[in-house]
Motif scaffolding. Structure first.
Motif, mmCIF file in Angstrom:
data_model
loop_
_atom_site.group_PDB
_atom_site.id
_atom_site.type_symbol
_atom_site.label_atom_id
_atom_site.label_comp_id
_atom_site.label_asym_id
_atom_site.label_seq_id
_atom_site.Cartn_x
_atom_site.Cartn_y
_atom_site.Cartn_z
ATOM 1 N N LEU A 174 0.822 -1.213 0.000
ATOM 2 C CA LEU A 174 0.000 0.000 0.000
ATOM 3 C C LEU A 174 0.854 1.260 0.000
ATOM 4 C CD1 LEU A 174 -2.821 -0.978 2.539
ATOM 5 C CD2 LEU A 174 -3.079 -0.630 0.065
ATOM 6 N N SER A 175 1.993 1.209 0.691
ATOM 7 C CA SER A 175 2.848 2.396 0.750
ATOM 8 C C SER A 175 3.396 2.770 -0.616
ATOM 9 C CB SER A 175 4.004 2.172 1.739
ATOM 10 O OG SER A 175 4.940 1.233 1.237
ATOM 11 N N ILE A 176 3.473 1.796 -1.524
ATOM 12 C CA ILE A 176 3.897 2.076 -2.896
ATOM 13 C C ILE A 176 2.706 2.467 -3.759
ATOM 14 C CG2 ILE A 176 4.924 1.083 -4.964
ATOM 15 C CD1 ILE A 176 6.937 1.578 -2.773
ATOM 16 N N ARG A 177 1.636 1.697 -3.686
ATOM 17 C CA ARG A 177 0.476 1.926 -4.548
ATOM 18 C C ARG A 177 -0.198 3.261 -4.258
ATOM 19 N NH1 ARG A 177 0.401 -0.050 -9.059
ATOM 20 N NH2 ARG A 177 -1.861 0.253 -9.133
ATOM 21 N N LEU A 178 -0.307 3.627 -2.986
ATOM 22 C CA LEU A 178 -1.012 4.853 -2.630
ATOM 23 C C LEU A 178 -0.190 6.109 -2.899
ATOM 24 C CD1 LEU A 178 -2.870 3.779 0.641
ATOM 25 C CD2 LEU A 178 -3.718 3.861 -1.717
ATOM 26 N N ALA A 179 1.058 5.920 -3.311
ATOM 27 C CA ALA A 179 1.838 7.065 -3.786
ATOM 28 C C ALA A 179 1.487 7.390 -5.235
ATOM 29 C CB ALA A 179 3.332 6.786 -3.666
ATOM 30 N N PHE A 180 0.665 6.515 -5.858
ATOM 31 C CA PHE A 180 0.209 6.686 -7.237
ATOM 32 C C PHE A 180 1.378 6.990 -8.187
ATOM 33 C CE2 PHE A 180 -3.368 7.958 -4.506
ATOM 34 C CZ PHE A 180 -4.297 7.000 -4.889
ATOM 35 N N PRO A 181 2.324 6.025 -8.281
ATOM 36 C CA PRO A 181 3.489 6.268 -9.146
ATOM 37 C C PRO A 181 3.107 6.265 -10.627
ATOM 38 C CG PRO A 181 3.493 4.014 -8.333
ATOM 39 C CD PRO A 181 2.368 4.705 -7.634
ATOM 40 N N VAL A 182 3.777 7.088 -11.371
ATOM 41 C CA VAL A 182 3.585 7.151 -12.824
ATOM 42 C C VAL A 182 4.957 7.080 -13.478
ATOM 43 C CG1 VAL A 182 1.436 8.461 -12.741
ATOM 44 C CG2 VAL A 182 3.611 9.680 -12.727
ATOM 45 N N PRO A 183 5.039 6.456 -14.668
ATOM 46 C CA PRO A 183 6.345 6.360 -15.332
ATOM 47 C C PRO A 183 6.825 7.726 -15.809
ATOM 48 C CG PRO A 183 4.607 5.504 -16.748
ATOM 49 C CD PRO A 183 3.976 5.762 -15.414
ATOM 50 N N VAL A 184 8.109 7.909 -15.677
ATOM 51 C CA VAL A 184 8.733 9.147 -16.152
ATOM 52 C C VAL A 184 9.132 8.944 -17.600
ATOM 53 C CG1 VAL A 184 10.644 10.763 -15.846
ATOM 54 C CG2 VAL A 184 9.576 9.702 -13.856
#
Length: 204
Positions: A174-184
């Motif tokens: 959750l700590s990764i998913r809820l940061a809502f990462p997007v590819p650069v």
């Protein structure tokens, strides 16, 4: 005609990700929610979540493979710790009533059970021995710390610590998913344009 052998396929590099919400903020918010897990009538050990949470990142980060390794190893470690507590509770005075005699019995229990734990690590399902020690140590802290819905009950501590350890990889994910990462998006380097030669007598 010579035959050319293809070399090993090279895996595509993982895309660089950018967090929309800083991981530090997301992790702290998730950590704050554990106050509601521990601060109720069940008196659950929320710190057991943090142990498995950190262990997930030590394994390389949250993914299903790492979570499965922890979910197999940690309960087994807690089970070995439960055996030690049950032996000491029911047969702790086998060598005598003095504290020294009880210490010798406890040392024998730890020697035998810990050796068995280490050999169990040779089985592929339980090969993550540090994970077993996460559960092992978490059980002792839960039992002797008086945590659980029935403080001082070894079986209550066992159930509670397995449940809390199991949440660790979930919180890590959750700590990764809820940061809502997007590819650069990769940017092409700007082509270098040759500079015209400077006129004579002028410095560049």
């Amino acid at each position: 005609m010579t035959e050319t052998k293809a070399g090993p396929a090279t895996a595509a590099p993982a895309p660089v990700m950018r967090e929309r919400i800083p991981h530090e903020i997301v992790a702290s918010v998730l950590a704050a929610t554990t106050a509601f897990i521990g601060g109720n009538a069940l008196h659950l050990p929320p710190w057991a979540i943090f142990i498995a949470w950190a262990g997930t990142f030590l394994l390389g980060g949250p993914n299903l493979a790492n979570a499965k390794r922890l979910w197999c190893a940690m309960p087994m470690g807690s089970t070995f710790a439960l055996i030690i507590v049950l032996l000491e509770t029911n047969a702790g005075t086998a060598f005598g009533e003095s504290q020294l005699a009880r210490n010798f019995f406890a040392a024998l229990c730890i020697l035998v059970v810990n050796t068995t734990l280490m050999y169990t690590g040779r089985l592929p399902l339980f090969s993550l021995i540090p994970g077993m020690f996460f559960g092992f140590a978490s059980f002792f802290a839960t039992f002797f710390g008086g945590f659980g819905y029935d403080a001082g009950n070894a079986w209550s501590a066992w159930v509670c610590v397995i449940a809390m350890n199991a949440l660790g990889p979930v919180f890590a994910w959750l700590s990764i998913r809820l940061a809502f990462p997007v590819p650069v998006e990769a940017r092409e380097p700007a082509a270098s344009v040759p500079r015209p030669p400077a006129p004579r007598g002028e410095s560049v």
